[in-house]
Design a protein around this motif. Structure first.
Motif, PDB file in Angstrom:
ATOM      1  N   ILE A 413      -8.531   4.815   1.013  1.00 46.15           N
ATOM      2  CA  ILE A 413      -7.686   5.111   2.174  1.00 46.15           C
ATOM      3  C   ILE A 413      -6.712   3.943   2.344  1.00 46.15           C
ATOM      4  O   ILE A 413      -7.126   2.777   2.367  1.00 46.15           O
ATOM      5  CB  ILE A 413      -8.529   5.305   3.445  1.00 46.15           C
ATOM      6  N   LEU A 414      -5.427   4.254   2.450  1.00 47.55           N
ATOM      7  CA  LEU A 414      -4.388   3.233   2.522  1.00 47.55           C
ATOM      8  C   LEU A 414      -3.648   3.315   3.854  1.00 47.55           C
ATOM      9  O   LEU A 414      -3.425   4.411   4.380  1.00 47.55           O
ATOM     10  CB  LEU A 414      -3.395   3.416   1.370  1.00 47.55           C
ATOM     11  N   SER A 415      -3.251   2.150   4.359  1.00 46.25           N
ATOM     12  CA  SER A 415      -2.480   2.107   5.598  1.00 46.25           C
ATOM     13  C   SER A 415      -1.717   0.795   5.672  1.00 46.25           C
ATOM     14  O   SER A 415      -2.061  -0.176   4.992  1.00 46.25           O
ATOM     15  CB  SER A 415      -3.406   2.256   6.808  1.00 46.25           C
ATOM     16  N   GLY A 416      -0.685   0.758   6.487  1.00 44.75           N
ATOM     17  CA  GLY A 416       0.057  -0.479   6.702  1.00 44.75           C
ATOM     18  C   GLY A 416       0.844  -0.914   5.476  1.00 44.75           C
ATOM     19  O   GLY A 416       0.937  -0.211   4.467  1.00 44.75           O
ATOM     20  N   ALA A 417       1.407  -2.133   5.562  1.00 46.29           N
ATOM     21  CA  ALA A 417       2.234  -2.658   4.469  1.00 46.29           C
ATOM     22  C   ALA A 417       1.426  -2.842   3.182  1.00 46.29           C
ATOM     23  O   ALA A 417       1.923  -2.577   2.085  1.00 46.29           O
ATOM     24  CB  ALA A 417       2.861  -3.986   4.902  1.00 46.29           C
ATOM     25  N   LEU A 418       0.174  -3.299   3.326  1.00 43.47           N
ATOM     26  CA  LEU A 418      -0.670  -3.491   2.147  1.00 43.47           C
ATOM     27  C   LEU A 418      -0.947  -2.158   1.472  1.00 43.47           C
ATOM     28  O   LEU A 418      -0.829  -2.023   0.246  1.00 43.47           O
ATOM     29  CB  LEU A 418      -1.984  -4.168   2.541  1.00 43.47           C
ATOM     30  N   GLY A 419      -1.317  -1.145   2.255  1.00 47.47           N
ATOM     31  CA  GLY A 419      -1.584   0.173   1.684  1.00 47.47           C
ATOM     32  C   GLY A 419      -0.361   0.769   1.014  1.00 47.47           C
ATOM     33  O   GLY A 419      -0.443   1.368  -0.064  1.00 47.47           O
ATOM     34  N   ARG A 420       0.795   0.592   1.653  1.00 48.47           N
ATOM     35  CA  ARG A 420       2.040   1.122   1.090  1.00 48.47           C
ATOM     36  C   ARG A 420       2.362   0.452  -0.247  1.00 48.47           C
ATOM     37  O   ARG A 420       2.774   1.107  -1.206  1.00 48.47           O
ATOM     38  CB  ARG A 420       3.174   0.907   2.093  1.00 48.47           C
ATOM     39  N   ARG A 421       2.143  -0.843  -0.312  1.00 52.63           N
ATOM     40  CA  ARG A 421       2.416  -1.578  -1.560  1.00 52.63           C
ATOM     41  C   ARG A 421       1.456  -1.140  -2.663  1.00 52.63           C
ATOM     42  O   ARG A 421       1.864  -0.974  -3.822  1.00 52.63           O
ATOM     43  CB  ARG A 421       2.287  -3.077  -1.308  1.00 52.63           C
ATOM     44  N   GLU A 424       2.628   2.062  -4.070  1.00 52.65           N
ATOM     45  CA  GLU A 424       3.762   1.829  -4.973  1.00 52.65           C
ATOM     46  C   GLU A 424       3.296   1.361  -6.349  1.00 52.65           C
ATOM     47  O   GLU A 424       3.948   1.634  -7.362  1.00 52.65           O
ATOM     48  CB  GLU A 424       4.705   0.784  -4.370  1.00 52.65           C
ATOM     49  N   LEU A 425       2.164   0.662  -6.359  1.00 55.56           N
ATOM     50  CA  LEU A 425       1.614   0.155  -7.626  1.00 55.56           C
ATOM     51  C   LEU A 425       0.762   1.198  -8.347  1.00 55.56           C
ATOM     52  O   LEU A 425       0.153   0.896  -9.370  1.00 55.56           O
ATOM     53  CB  LEU A 425       0.781  -1.105  -7.358  1.00 55.56           C
ATOM     54  N   GLY A 426       0.722   2.401  -7.819  1.00 51.87           N
ATOM     55  CA  GLY A 426       0.044   3.486  -8.511  1.00 51.87           C
ATOM     56  C   GLY A 426      -1.382   3.751  -8.082  1.00 51.87           C
ATOM     57  O   GLY A 426      -2.104   4.508  -8.747  1.00 51.87           O
ATOM     58  N   ILE A 427      -1.811   3.182  -6.972  1.00 47.50           N
ATOM     59  CA  ILE A 427      -3.168   3.446  -6.483  1.00 47.50           C
ATOM     60  C   ILE A 427      -3.184   4.792  -5.767  1.00 47.50           C
ATOM     61  O   ILE A 427      -2.432   5.020  -4.827  1.00 47.50           O
ATOM     62  CB  ILE A 427      -3.640   2.321  -5.536  1.00 47.50           C
ATOM     63  N   GLN A 428      -4.038   5.665  -6.233  1.00 43.04           N
ATOM     64  CA  GLN A 428      -4.149   6.991  -5.658  1.00 43.04           C
ATOM     65  C   GLN A 428      -5.093   6.957  -4.456  1.00 43.04           C
ATOM     66  O   GLN A 428      -6.228   6.495  -4.565  1.00 43.04           O
ATOM     67  CB  GLN A 428      -4.680   7.979  -6.700  1.00 43.04           C
ATOM     68  N   GLY A 429      -4.611   7.432  -3.334  1.00 41.28           N
ATOM     69  CA  GLY A 429      -5.459   7.451  -2.150  1.00 41.28           C
ATOM     70  C   GLY A 429      -4.814   8.213  -1.016  1.00 41.28           C
ATOM     71  O   GLY A 429      -3.667   8.668  -1.110  1.00 41.28           O
ATOM     72  N   GLU A 430      -5.538   8.340   0.062  1.00 41.61           N
ATOM     73  CA  GLU A 430      -5.041   8.989   1.272  1.00 41.61           C
ATOM     74  C   GLU A 430      -4.286   7.947   2.103  1.00 41.61           C
ATOM     75  O   GLU A 430      -4.856   6.929   2.481  1.00 41.61           O
ATOM     76  CB  GLU A 430      -6.214   9.533   2.093  1.00 41.61           C
ATOM     77  N   PHE A 431      -2.996   8.213   2.366  1.00 43.15           N
ATOM     78  CA  PHE A 431      -2.234   7.279   3.195  1.00 43.15           C
ATOM     79  C   PHE A 431      -2.265   7.750   4.640  1.00 43.15           C
ATOM     80  O   PHE A 431      -1.969   8.910   4.937  1.00 43.15           O
ATOM     81  CB  PHE A 431      -0.794   7.140   2.722  1.00 43.15           C
ATOM     82  N   VAL A 432      -2.626   6.829   5.539  1.00 36.92           N
ATOM     83  CA  VAL A 432      -2.734   7.137   6.968  1.00 36.92           C
ATOM     84  C   VAL A 432      -1.797   6.208   7.729  1.00 36.92           C
ATOM     85  O   VAL A 432      -1.918   4.985   7.624  1.00 36.92           O
ATOM     86  CB  VAL A 432      -4.179   6.966   7.473  1.00 36.92           C
ATOM     87  N   GLU A 433      -0.878   6.783   8.486  1.00 40.13           N
ATOM     88  CA  GLU A 433       0.101   5.964   9.211  1.00 40.13           C
ATOM     89  C   GLU A 433      -0.552   5.203  10.358  1.00 40.13           C
ATOM     90  O   GLU A 433      -0.356   3.997  10.523  1.00 40.13           O
ATOM     91  CB  GLU A 433       1.215   6.859   9.746  1.00 40.13           C
ATOM     92  N   ASN A 434      -1.324   5.910  11.178  1.00 40.34           N
ATOM     93  CA  ASN A 434      -1.992   5.293  12.328  1.00 40.34           C
ATOM     94  C   ASN A 434      -3.502   5.294  12.087  1.00 40.34           C
ATOM     95  O   ASN A 434      -4.193   6.264  12.406  1.00 40.34           O
ATOM     96  CB  ASN A 434      -1.646   6.050  13.610  1.00 40.34           C
ATOM     97  N   LEU A 435      -3.972   4.202  11.531  1.00 37.10           N
ATOM     98  CA  LEU A 435      -5.373   4.124  11.106  1.00 37.10           C
ATOM     99  C   LEU A 435      -6.294   3.863  12.291  1.00 37.10           C
ATOM    100  O   LEU A 435      -5.990   3.076  13.183  1.00 37.10           O
ATOM    101  CB  LEU A 435      -5.534   3.003  10.076  1.00 37.10           C
ATOM    102  N   SER A 436      -7.436   4.541  12.296  1.00 36.02           N
ATOM    103  CA  SER A 436      -8.476   4.297  13.289  1.00 36.02           C
ATOM    104  C   SER A 436      -9.830   4.516  12.615  1.00 36.02           C
ATOM    105  O   SER A 436      -9.912   5.161  11.562  1.00 36.02           O
ATOM    106  CB  SER A 436      -8.334   5.246  14.483  1.00 36.02           C
TER     107      SER A 436
END
Length: 459
Positions: A413-421, A424-436
């Motif tokens: 599960i990806l979120s924030g600037a780290l998750g976005r980066r 971009e590097l090819g990590i497959q995952g669920e991106f969540v804008e507002n993580l809780s």
């Protein structure tokens, strides 16, 4: 002549404790100038320093290096011309840590001081040790990355929250505690030791990130061994930190799961069991005995064992009873954000938020979690959130991305600037804008009993 008195000093770096040092040097009769090389001071802060007689510069070109008796630096580019000029002109350049050590050594009296540094485990090790001391009947000042407080048998007394662990704040914490009758002080320090400690603990160097005037984490932490002239150095033998023993003036006690010397682990089962042999104490004695302790179930991973061993070694080095120290370790409940496991209705949630910039620690937690798959969990979930930096550390995101690709993680599960980066590097995952936490548990519901690792530097 007493060092750092009645001289003209330049303090470089107002962002990481420079203001504290300027004030202390004024008390010692020094003429003080300040270089705000990061240009982070606000106008009102500059005006206040000027009102105290401290002249503030923002450009090294405006300095007359030959006028100074000492230059004191923390975070600064070592290639600045200021430092080459100082070398040519014979002006001593020392670190903030060294300056703090000089001052604290003069004013500490009979207080026993433990300084703890390293890239991992500082806060937990400091808190375990403070608990051991308090449980033994001592009154202890603890300054860590969470707060500055007094622990004694009658309770806990908060002095300040949110004071950073930059070396100069050892002085700040010391001044805050002046009205208390202390037996011990435990200081967590970001970059090396000041040299004022009776015990210096190096928990390990797992990320050699760029840091301070000394260029990287390794050389910065090395100041612990260089600045201490007396006392005992406590080292993690399972890490390159053990090499510091070879350049240290005094005695060293080395602990470890695999490569301990004075404190050796013999067996890890329901309890951690081992032996202490020829361990040096600050009073000149020697400790030889067996030890054993059982960590609370919510303390997740190998690093927690190493933290406990580091605290036990420091306590034994102070001359505290080993058996009683082990009892204190067994009742230690952990520190928020430092690999604490929580059993929930939907699995096991491990809060590793403080590992959010340390790739080695993150990977270690993932590997340990994977070893539990099929035993305590049916799926491994890794959450990466926050930014790519915290304080002065920058995460090696490309390395993290490459290592994650080598591991079989059931859900990322990806979120924030780290998750976005990472995406971009090819990590497959669920991106969540507002993580809780609720959203993480919802996404993890595909498993019956997931083990969820939450990594973030925005706890």
């Amino acid at each position: 002549m007493r060092p750092l008195t009645d001289c003209k000093a330049l303090v470089v770096d107002m962002t990481h404790g420079g203001k504290v040092l300027c004030e202390e040097l004024l008390k010692r009769g020094c003429e003080v100038h300040a270089l705000d090389n990061h240009r982070t001071l606000k106008k009102e802060e500059i005006d206040f320093l000027n009102s105290r007689g401290i002249k503030v510069f923002s450009d090294e070109k405006d300095l007359k290096v030959e006028e100074y008796d000492a230059i004191i630096v923390q975070h600064a580019d070592p290639t600045m011309k200021l430092f080459s000029y100082a070398l040519e002109l014979g002006v001593p350049v020392i670190s903030h840590s060294r300056a703090v050590g000089i001052i604290v050594s003069e004013i500490k009296g009979s207080l026993k001081i433990v300084e703890i540094t390293g890239t991992n485990g500082k806060t937990t090790t400091a808190n375990i040790l403070a608990k051991i001391i308090c449980d033994s009947g001592g009154t202890v000042l603890i300054h860590d990355s969470l707060s500055t407080r007094i622990l004694k048998d009658s309770g806990e007394f908060l002095l300040r929250k949110g004071l950073s662990i930059t070396p100069a704040n050892v002085l700040k914490a010391f001044r805050l505690s002046e009205n208390y009758d202390l037996d011990y002080a435990v200081f967590e320090i970001s970059l090396g030791g000041t040299g004022a400690g009776d015990i210096g603990v190096l928990t390990g160097i797992y990320e050699n990130y760029r840091a301070s005037f000394f260029r990287n984490a390794f050389n910065s932490k090395l100041q612990m061994a260089i600045n201490m002239k007396n006392g005992i150095l406590v080292l993690n033998g399972d890490n390159i930190a053990r090499r510091f023993a070879h350049v240290f003036f005094g005695r060293s006690n080395v602990y470890g799961i695999e490569s301990g010397q004075e404190v050796k682990v013999k067996r890890i089962g329901e309890k951690v069991e081992g032996v202490i042999e020829h361990l040096y104490t600050v009073s000149g004695g020697e400790v030889n005995c067996q030890f054993g302790f059982k960590l609370q179930q919510n303390l997740f991973g190998r690093f927690q064992i190493l933290n406990a061993l580091g605290a036990l070694t420091a306590a034994a080095s102070l001359g505290l009873e080993v058996e009683e120290a082990c009892k204190s370790i067994e009742s230690f409940k952990g520190v928020k954000g430092r690999a604490l496991a929580e059993k929930t209705e939907r699995g096991i949630f491990v809060n590793c938020s403080n590992r959010g910039v340390n790739v080695t620690a993150m990977l270690s937690a993932i590997d340990e979690a994977q070893s539990l798959k099929g035993v305590k969990a049916d799926g491994i979930v890794a959450v990466f959130s926050g930014s790519e930096r915290a304080t002065c550390e920058i995460i090696d995101t490309p390395r993290l991305g490459e290592e994650l690709k080598k591991r079989d993680i059931d859900l990322i599960i990806l979120s924030g600037a780290l998750g976005r980066r990472l995406a971009e590097l090819g990590i497959q995952g669920e991106f969540v804008e507002n993580l809780s936490k609720n959203e993480v548990e919802r996404l993890s519901a595909r498993f019956n009993n997931p083990l969820i690792l939450f990594f973030s530097n925005e706890a």
